[in-house]
Motif scaffolding. Structure first.
Motif, PDB file in Angstrom:
ATOM      1  N   UNK A 106      65.496   6.714 -15.405  1.00  0.00           N
ATOM      2  CA  UNK A 106      66.073   5.735 -14.475  1.00  0.00           C
ATOM      3  C   UNK A 106      66.729   4.588 -15.231  1.00  0.00           C
ATOM      4  N   UNK A 107      66.163   4.202 -16.371  1.00  0.00           N
ATOM      5  CA  UNK A 107      66.778   3.148 -17.176  1.00  0.00           C
ATOM      6  C   UNK A 107      68.143   3.590 -17.706  1.00  0.00           C
ATOM      7  N   UNK A 108      68.331   4.902 -17.852  1.00  0.00           N
ATOM      8  CA  UNK A 108      69.616   5.437 -18.316  1.00  0.00           C
ATOM      9  C   UNK A 108      70.605   5.638 -17.171  1.00  0.00           C
ATOM     10  N   UNK A 109      70.205   5.261 -15.953  1.00  0.00           N
ATOM     11  CA  UNK A 109      71.119   5.326 -14.815  1.00  0.00           C
ATOM     12  C   UNK A 109      71.136   6.650 -14.090  1.00  0.00           C
ATOM     13  N   UNK A 110      70.014   7.387 -14.139  1.00  0.00           N
ATOM     14  CA  UNK A 110      69.940   8.695 -13.502  1.00  0.00           C
ATOM     15  C   UNK A 110      68.730   8.765 -12.589  1.00  0.00           C
ATOM     16  N   UNK A 111      68.755   9.739 -11.678  1.00  0.00           N
ATOM     17  CA  UNK A 111      67.662   9.929 -10.748  1.00  0.00           C
ATOM     18  C   UNK A 111      66.625  10.899 -11.283  1.00  0.00           C
ATOM     19  N   UNK A 112      65.412  10.839 -10.705  1.00  0.00           N
ATOM     20  CA  UNK A 112      64.310  11.695 -11.143  1.00  0.00           C
ATOM     21  C   UNK A 112      63.556  12.244  -9.938  1.00  0.00           C
ATOM     22  N   UNK A 113      63.278  13.533  -9.971  1.00  0.00           N
ATOM     23  CA  UNK A 113      62.319  14.164  -9.080  1.00  0.00           C
ATOM     24  C   UNK A 113      61.318  14.936  -9.932  1.00  0.00           C
ATOM     25  N   UNK A 114      60.047  14.888  -9.569  1.00  0.00           N
ATOM     26  CA  UNK A 114      59.062  15.796 -10.157  1.00  0.00           C
ATOM     27  C   UNK A 114      58.788  16.872  -9.112  1.00  0.00           C
ATOM     28  N   UNK A 136      62.096   9.758  -4.742  1.00  0.00           N
ATOM     29  CA  UNK A 136      62.726   9.097  -3.610  1.00  0.00           C
ATOM     30  C   UNK A 136      63.202  10.112  -2.576  1.00  0.00           C
ATOM     31  N   UNK A 137      63.099   9.711  -1.301  1.00  0.00           N
ATOM     32  CA  UNK A 137      63.414  10.622  -0.198  1.00  0.00           C
ATOM     33  C   UNK A 137      64.865  11.079  -0.228  1.00  0.00           C
ATOM     34  N   UNK A 138      65.793  10.202  -0.615  1.00  0.00           N
ATOM     35  CA  UNK A 138      67.202  10.595  -0.619  1.00  0.00           C
ATOM     36  C   UNK A 138      67.491  11.635  -1.703  1.00  0.00           C
ATOM     37  N   UNK A 139      66.811  11.505  -2.857  1.00  0.00           N
ATOM     38  CA  UNK A 139      66.979  12.516  -3.906  1.00  0.00           C
ATOM     39  C   UNK A 139      66.392  13.849  -3.466  1.00  0.00           C
ATOM     40  N   UNK A 140      65.244  13.778  -2.809  1.00  0.00           N
ATOM     41  CA  UNK A 140      64.628  14.999  -2.285  1.00  0.00           C
ATOM     42  C   UNK A 140      65.567  15.692  -1.306  1.00  0.00           C
ATOM     43  N   UNK A 144      67.061  19.436  -1.693  1.00  0.00           N
ATOM     44  CA  UNK A 144      66.201  20.323  -0.911  1.00  0.00           C
ATOM     45  C   UNK A 144      66.747  21.753  -0.813  1.00  0.00           C
ATOM     46  N   UNK A 145      68.068  21.947  -0.634  1.00  0.00           N
ATOM     47  CA  UNK A 145      68.557  23.336  -0.591  1.00  0.00           C
ATOM     48  C   UNK A 145      68.180  24.137  -1.844  1.00  0.00           C
ATOM     49  N   UNK A 146      68.217  23.500  -3.003  1.00  0.00           N
ATOM     50  CA  UNK A 146      67.821  24.203  -4.229  1.00  0.00           C
ATOM     51  C   UNK A 146      66.328  24.516  -4.210  1.00  0.00           C
ATOM     52  N   UNK A 151      61.473  28.281  -3.307  1.00  0.00           N
ATOM     53  CA  UNK A 151      60.178  28.369  -2.640  1.00  0.00           C
ATOM     54  C   UNK A 151      60.312  28.337  -1.128  1.00  0.00           C
ATOM     55  N   UNK A 152      59.257  28.764  -0.445  1.00  0.00           N
ATOM     56  CA  UNK A 152      59.311  28.782   1.013  1.00  0.00           C
ATOM     57  C   UNK A 152      58.430  27.726   1.660  1.00  0.00           C
ATOM     58  N   UNK A 153      57.686  26.983   0.839  1.00  0.00           N
ATOM     59  CA  UNK A 153      56.898  25.868   1.363  1.00  0.00           C
ATOM     60  C   UNK A 153      57.129  24.670   0.456  1.00  0.00           C
ATOM     61  N   UNK A 154      57.720  23.621   1.030  1.00  0.00           N
ATOM     62  CA  UNK A 154      58.137  22.450   0.265  1.00  0.00           C
ATOM     63  C   UNK A 154      57.387  21.239   0.821  1.00  0.00           C
ATOM     64  N   UNK A 155      56.707  20.488  -0.051  1.00  0.00           N
ATOM     65  CA  UNK A 155      55.959  19.305   0.376  1.00  0.00           C
ATOM     66  C   UNK A 155      56.440  18.083  -0.407  1.00  0.00           C
ATOM     67  N   UNK A 156      56.950  17.075   0.314  1.00  0.00           N
ATOM     68  CA  UNK A 156      57.281  15.805  -0.326  1.00  0.00           C
ATOM     69  C   UNK A 156      56.023  14.946  -0.298  1.00  0.00           C
ATOM     70  N   UNK A 157      55.413  14.759  -1.470  1.00  0.00           N
ATOM     71  CA  UNK A 157      54.106  14.120  -1.561  1.00  0.00           C
ATOM     72  C   UNK A 157      54.185  12.602  -1.590  1.00  0.00           C
ATOM     73  N   UNK A 158      55.357  12.034  -1.933  1.00  0.00           N
ATOM     74  CA  UNK A 158      55.485  10.590  -2.049  1.00  0.00           C
ATOM     75  C   UNK A 158      56.278  10.223  -3.285  1.00  0.00           C
TER      76      UNK A 158
END
Length: 299
Positions: A106-114, A136-140, A144-146, A151-158
């Motif tokens: 994020x300090x380098x100006x990019x988004x992150x999802x785990x 972040x929800x917007x990145x998720x 999400x299409x990817x 996978x067939x079950x996707x959980x956004x944990x926070x």
């Protein structure tokens, strides 16, 4: 959306193949070229290096065996990634690791999802694995299409760090269940029950578990081939014990299971299948847990 995927082992190779097979614009790289023909056949491009794969991508996915390897690969790809691109980390990391590495990105100006996954290599091969997402929800939403292609079950944990915690929890339970299933099957065998009938009865009972239904079959076959090693199991159990200390939760069963896996690694080596933990009991009692009709690998 242009994706890059780095880390094409037992799990990552199947995840990348699902993306390519779904028609995503995908460039891939791994130090081992064993997956090259498969992925090029599915429509992916093979890059000359991790940095080459990352250059120009809208998002870079990584699926790697340890935090140290994740950080080493991030060192290679971060300078090559364009501003505004996203890093999607699908490896199993400890919470401090993903928080620290995410801060760099994020300090380098990019988004992150785990986005660690759970369910096993056989479900990844079918595009039916469970994806656990932190960020972040917007990145998720953007990616999400990817996720749904893999996978067939996707959980956004926070937020970032949430998926690392739930992934470690699920793996901790799986290893506890595995040791318990071995003990249950051994009780059945030494008690004179037909093992195949006992396995089916457990699967239809309140004592059933996902591990019994899947890895239990590999125990009965004798292959133990779950495509997951003792070293990886101990890495994840170590993360669980760290969480227990951090949150003040006494993890008695996880602690005993960790000790059992330490003995398993000592007996069979770190590259041995994690399911071979049951072989400790078989060897100690001189009693195998074989039954006819069970597969050598899950499909």
């Amino acid at each position: 959306m242009r994706y890059a995927f780095i880390g094409l082992g037992n799990l990552g190779g199947n995840l990348a193949a699902s993306l390519a097979g779904a028609g995503f614009d995908l460039t891939v790289f791994d130090r081992d070229p064993a997956q090259r023909a498969r992925l090029e056949g599915a429509g992916a491009r093979w890059a000359a290096s991790a940095a080459d794969a990352a250059a120009g991508a809208d998002a870079v996915l990584t699926c790697l065996p340890s935090p140290a390897v994740s950080e080493a690969v991030l060192d290679q790809i971060l300078p090559a990634m364009r501003k505004g691109a996203d890093w999607i980390e699908m490896s199993t990391l400890g919470r401090p690791d993903i928080l620290r590495l995410a801060e760099r990105v994020t300090q380098a100006g990019m988004g992150v999802l785990e986005c660690p996954v759970t369910g096993g290599v056989h479900l990844a091969a079918r595009g039916e694995i469970t994806v656990l997402v932190g960020g972040e929800a917007d990145l998720f939403a953007r990616h999400r299409p990817a996720m749904e292609a893999m996978g067939n079950r996707i959980f956004h944990m926070g937020p970032i760090g949430s998926a690392a915690l739930i992934k470690v929890i699920t793996n901790m339970l799986a290893f506890i269940h595995l040791v318990a299933d071995g003990e249950a099957l051994m009780l059945a065998k030494r008690g004179g029950l037909d093992l195949s009938t006992a396995w089916q009865a457990i699967a239809a009972s309140s004592g059933n578990s996902f591990v019994h239904e899947t890895e239990g079959q590999l125990i009965l076959n004798g292959s133990y081939d779950i495509a997951f090693t003792m070293d990886l199991a101990l890495k994840d159990l170590g993360f669980a014990m760290e969480f227990g200390r951090a949150f003040g939760v006494p993890l008695d069963l996880a602690g005993l299971t960790t000790q059992t896996f330490v003995r398993g690694r000592s007996a069979y080596g770190g590259d041995a299948q994690s399911t071979q933990i049951v072989k400790l009991l078989e060897d100690a009692l001189g009693t195998d847990l074989r039954a006819p009709g069970y597969p050598a690998r899950l499909t």
